[in-house]
Design a protein around this motif. Sequence first.
Motif, PDB file in Angstrom:
ATOM      1  N   VAL A  62       0.826  -1.199   0.000  1.00  0.00           N
ATOM      2  CA  VAL A  62       0.000   0.000   0.000  1.00  0.00           C
ATOM      3  C   VAL A  62       0.866   1.256   0.000  1.00  0.00           C
ATOM      4  CG1 VAL A  62      -1.744   1.305   1.279  1.00  0.00           C
ATOM      5  CG2 VAL A  62      -1.871  -1.189   1.181  1.00  0.00           C
ATOM      6  N   SER A  63       1.876   1.276   0.838  1.00  0.00           N
ATOM      7  CA  SER A  63       2.703   2.472   0.942  1.00  0.00           C
ATOM      8  C   SER A  63       4.174   2.152   0.693  1.00  0.00           C
ATOM      9  CB  SER A  63       2.529   3.116   2.312  1.00  0.00           C
ATOM     10  OG  SER A  63       2.956   2.230   3.322  1.00  0.00           O
ATOM     11  N   ASP A  64       4.439   1.514  -0.423  1.00  0.00           N
ATOM     12  CA  ASP A  64       5.825   1.260  -0.794  1.00  0.00           C
ATOM     13  C   ASP A  64       6.477   2.599  -1.173  1.00  0.00           C
ATOM     14  OD1 ASP A  64       4.232   1.519  -3.013  1.00  0.00           O
ATOM     15  OD2 ASP A  64       5.431   0.202  -4.257  1.00  0.00           O
ATOM     16  N   PRO A  65       7.799   2.632  -1.294  1.00  0.00           N
ATOM     17  CA  PRO A  65       8.490   3.898  -1.587  1.00  0.00           C
ATOM     18  C   PRO A  65       7.983   4.623  -2.838  1.00  0.00           C
ATOM     19  CG  PRO A  65      10.078   2.271  -0.905  1.00  0.00           C
ATOM     20  CD  PRO A  65       8.750   1.566  -1.014  1.00  0.00           C
ATOM     21  N   LYS A  66       7.611   3.848  -3.854  1.00  0.00           N
ATOM     22  CA  LYS A  66       7.134   4.473  -5.095  1.00  0.00           C
ATOM     23  C   LYS A  66       5.825   5.236  -4.847  1.00  0.00           C
ATOM     24  CE  LYS A  66       6.087   3.278  -9.876  1.00  0.00           C
ATOM     25  NZ  LYS A  66       5.952   2.195 -10.843  1.00  0.00           N
ATOM     26  N   THR A  67       4.919   4.629  -4.109  1.00  0.00           N
ATOM     27  CA  THR A  67       3.642   5.268  -3.786  1.00  0.00           C
ATOM     28  C   THR A  67       3.861   6.488  -2.902  1.00  0.00           C
ATOM     29  OG1 THR A  67       2.615   3.087  -3.844  1.00  0.00           O
ATOM     30  CG2 THR A  67       1.346   4.859  -2.836  1.00  0.00           C
ATOM     31  N   ARG A  68       4.781   6.363  -1.956  1.00  0.00           N
ATOM     32  CA  ARG A  68       5.062   7.480  -1.056  1.00  0.00           C
ATOM     33  C   ARG A  68       5.702   8.643  -1.810  1.00  0.00           C
ATOM     34  NH1 ARG A  68       7.776   4.676   4.050  1.00  0.00           N
ATOM     35  NH2 ARG A  68       7.030   6.468   5.219  1.00  0.00           N
ATOM     36  N   MET A  69       6.539   8.344  -2.786  1.00  0.00           N
ATOM     37  CA  MET A  69       7.129   9.409  -3.610  1.00  0.00           C
ATOM     38  C   MET A  69       6.048  10.111  -4.423  1.00  0.00           C
ATOM     39  SD  MET A  69      10.200  10.269  -3.419  1.00  0.00           S
ATOM     40  CE  MET A  69      11.896   9.943  -3.638  1.00  0.00           C
ATOM     41  N   ALA A  70       5.097   9.337  -4.933  1.00  0.00           N
ATOM     42  CA  ALA A  70       3.994   9.925  -5.693  1.00  0.00           C
ATOM     43  C   ALA A  70       3.181  10.864  -4.801  1.00  0.00           C
ATOM     44  CB  ALA A  70       3.096   8.832  -6.256  1.00  0.00           C
ATOM     45  N   LYS A  71       2.978  10.479  -3.561  1.00  0.00           N
ATOM     46  CA  LYS A  71       2.257  11.325  -2.619  1.00  0.00           C
ATOM     47  C   LYS A  71       3.041  12.616  -2.365  1.00  0.00           C
ATOM     48  CE  LYS A  71       0.200  11.331   1.981  1.00  0.00           C
ATOM     49  NZ  LYS A  71      -0.028  10.572   3.217  1.00  0.00           N
ATOM     50  N   ALA A  72       4.343  12.491  -2.224  1.00  0.00           N
ATOM     51  CA  ALA A  72       5.192  13.674  -2.019  1.00  0.00           C
ATOM     52  C   ALA A  72       5.135  14.600  -3.231  1.00  0.00           C
ATOM     53  CB  ALA A  72       6.631  13.250  -1.746  1.00  0.00           C
ATOM     54  N   ASP A  73       5.113  14.014  -4.417  1.00  0.00           N
ATOM     55  CA  ASP A  73       5.012  14.820  -5.636  1.00  0.00           C
ATOM     56  C   ASP A  73       3.692  15.580  -5.701  1.00  0.00           C
ATOM     57  OD1 ASP A  73       7.518  14.006  -6.438  1.00  0.00           O
ATOM     58  OD2 ASP A  73       6.773  12.403  -7.743  1.00  0.00           O
ATOM     59  N   ARG A  74       2.603  14.909  -5.306  1.00  0.00           N
ATOM     60  CA  ARG A  74       1.295  15.583  -5.291  1.00  0.00           C
ATOM     61  C   ARG A  74       1.296  16.741  -4.304  1.00  0.00           C
ATOM     62  NH1 ARG A  74      -0.565  10.283  -5.428  1.00  0.00           N
ATOM     63  NH2 ARG A  74      -1.051  10.329  -3.205  1.00  0.00           N
ATOM     64  N   LYS A  75       1.904  16.522  -3.134  1.00  0.00           N
ATOM     65  CA  LYS A  75       1.989  17.586  -2.130  1.00  0.00           C
ATOM     66  C   LYS A  75       2.786  18.763  -2.670  1.00  0.00           C
ATOM     67  CE  LYS A  75       0.540  15.710   1.994  1.00  0.00           C
ATOM     68  NZ  LYS A  75      -0.686  16.235   2.502  1.00  0.00           N
ATOM     69  N   MET A  76       3.861  18.473  -3.391  1.00  0.00           N
ATOM     70  CA  MET A  76       4.694  19.536  -3.939  1.00  0.00           C
ATOM     71  C   MET A  76       3.934  20.323  -5.009  1.00  0.00           C
ATOM     72  SD  MET A  76       7.532  21.034  -3.502  1.00  0.00           S
ATOM     73  CE  MET A  76       8.733  19.989  -2.745  1.00  0.00           C
ATOM     74  N   GLU A  77       3.147  19.637  -5.822  1.00  0.00           N
ATOM     75  CA  GLU A  77       2.339  20.326  -6.834  1.00  0.00           C
ATOM     76  C   GLU A  77       1.354  21.284  -6.182  1.00  0.00           C
ATOM     77  OE1 GLU A  77       0.456  17.446  -9.364  1.00  0.00           O
ATOM     78  OE2 GLU A  77       2.371  16.678 -10.091  1.00  0.00           O
ATOM     79  N   LYS A  78       0.711  20.828  -5.105  1.00  0.00           N
ATOM     80  CA  LYS A  78      -0.234  21.691  -4.401  1.00  0.00           C
ATOM     81  C   LYS A  78       0.484  22.887  -3.785  1.00  0.00           C
ATOM     82  CE  LYS A  78      -3.781  18.268  -3.445  1.00  0.00           C
ATOM     83  NZ  LYS A  78      -4.607  17.612  -2.443  1.00  0.00           N
ATOM     84  N   ALA A  79       1.689  22.669  -3.289  1.00  0.00           N
ATOM     85  CA  ALA A  79       2.466  23.769  -2.711  1.00  0.00           C
ATOM     86  C   ALA A  79       2.821  24.797  -3.779  1.00  0.00           C
ATOM     87  CB  ALA A  79       3.734  23.226  -2.062  1.00  0.00           C
ATOM     88  N   GLU A  80       3.171  24.311  -4.967  1.00  0.00           N
ATOM     89  CA  GLU A  80       3.492  25.231  -6.066  1.00  0.00           C
ATOM     90  C   GLU A  80       2.268  26.052  -6.464  1.00  0.00           C
ATOM     91  OE1 GLU A  80       5.070  22.579  -8.984  1.00  0.00           O
ATOM     92  OE2 GLU A  80       7.020  22.454  -7.992  1.00  0.00           O
ATOM     93  N   LYS A  81       1.094  25.414  -6.455  1.00  0.00           N
ATOM     94  CA  LYS A  81      -0.146  26.144  -6.758  1.00  0.00           C
ATOM     95  C   LYS A  81      -0.386  27.239  -5.722  1.00  0.00           C
ATOM     96  CE  LYS A  81      -2.723  22.555  -9.197  1.00  0.00           C
ATOM     97  NZ  LYS A  81      -3.904  21.668  -9.157  1.00  0.00           N
ATOM     98  N   LYS A  82      -0.133  26.926  -4.453  1.00  0.00           N
ATOM     99  CA  LYS A  82      -0.312  27.924  -3.391  1.00  0.00           C
ATOM    100  C   LYS A  82       0.644  29.094  -3.589  1.00  0.00           C
ATOM    101  CE  LYS A  82      -3.326  26.095  -0.444  1.00  0.00           C
ATOM    102  NZ  LYS A  82      -4.603  26.689  -0.197  1.00  0.00           N
ATOM    103  N   LEU A  83       1.882  28.796  -3.980  1.00  0.00           N
ATOM    104  CA  LEU A  83       2.845  29.872  -4.234  1.00  0.00           C
ATOM    105  C   LEU A  83       2.377  30.767  -5.378  1.00  0.00           C
ATOM    106  CD1 LEU A  83       6.279  28.055  -3.851  1.00  0.00           C
ATOM    107  CD2 LEU A  83       5.403  29.935  -2.463  1.00  0.00           C
ATOM    108  N   ILE A  84       1.859  30.152  -6.413  1.00  0.00           N
ATOM    109  CA  ILE A  84       1.352  30.927  -7.554  1.00  0.00           C
ATOM    110  C   ILE A  84       0.177  31.801  -7.116  1.00  0.00           C
ATOM    111  CG2 ILE A  84       0.147  30.724  -9.766  1.00  0.00           C
ATOM    112  CD1 ILE A  84       1.920  28.226 -10.292  1.00  0.00           C
ATOM    113  N   LYS A  85      -0.697  31.248  -6.277  1.00  0.00           N
ATOM    114  CA  LYS A  85      -1.841  32.028  -5.799  1.00  0.00           C
ATOM    115  C   LYS A  85      -1.400  33.193  -4.931  1.00  0.00           C
ATOM    116  CE  LYS A  85      -5.445  28.516  -5.956  1.00  0.00           C
ATOM    117  NZ  LYS A  85      -6.422  27.737  -5.192  1.00  0.00           N
TER     118      LYS A  85
END
Length: 106
Positions: A62-85
């Motif tokens: 369920v939470s292998d490193p690949k899945t956890r990296m994908a979650k981190a990437d999603r969090k980073m995308e949301k952070a970038e959106k917040k910076l743009i806003k």
Amino acid sequence: MKKLIIAASVCALLTVAQTGFAQAVQEGKAAKKEMKAEKKVAKAQEHRMEARTHKGLEIKGVSDPKTRMAKADRKMEKAEKKLIKSDAKELKAAAKEKTKKAAGVD
């Protein structure tokens, strides 16, 4: 007559104060969005580090490193959106101020 002059001066003062207050509100909103973005960036980096070092709660399949990296990437995308806003809020406040100066509202 005195009451009319006092009322007119109070209205003028409130109008001037209103524009300054609106500017401060815009800047406050931008600062708040920037703080949220920084928080999200920190959280994304934490998730990424945990995925790399295999620390934290890990559930097999369920939470292998690949899945956890994908979650981190999603969090980073949301952070970038917040910076743009937050940048957009700052630009909006500056544009609003320049528009008022150009119109001679100050």
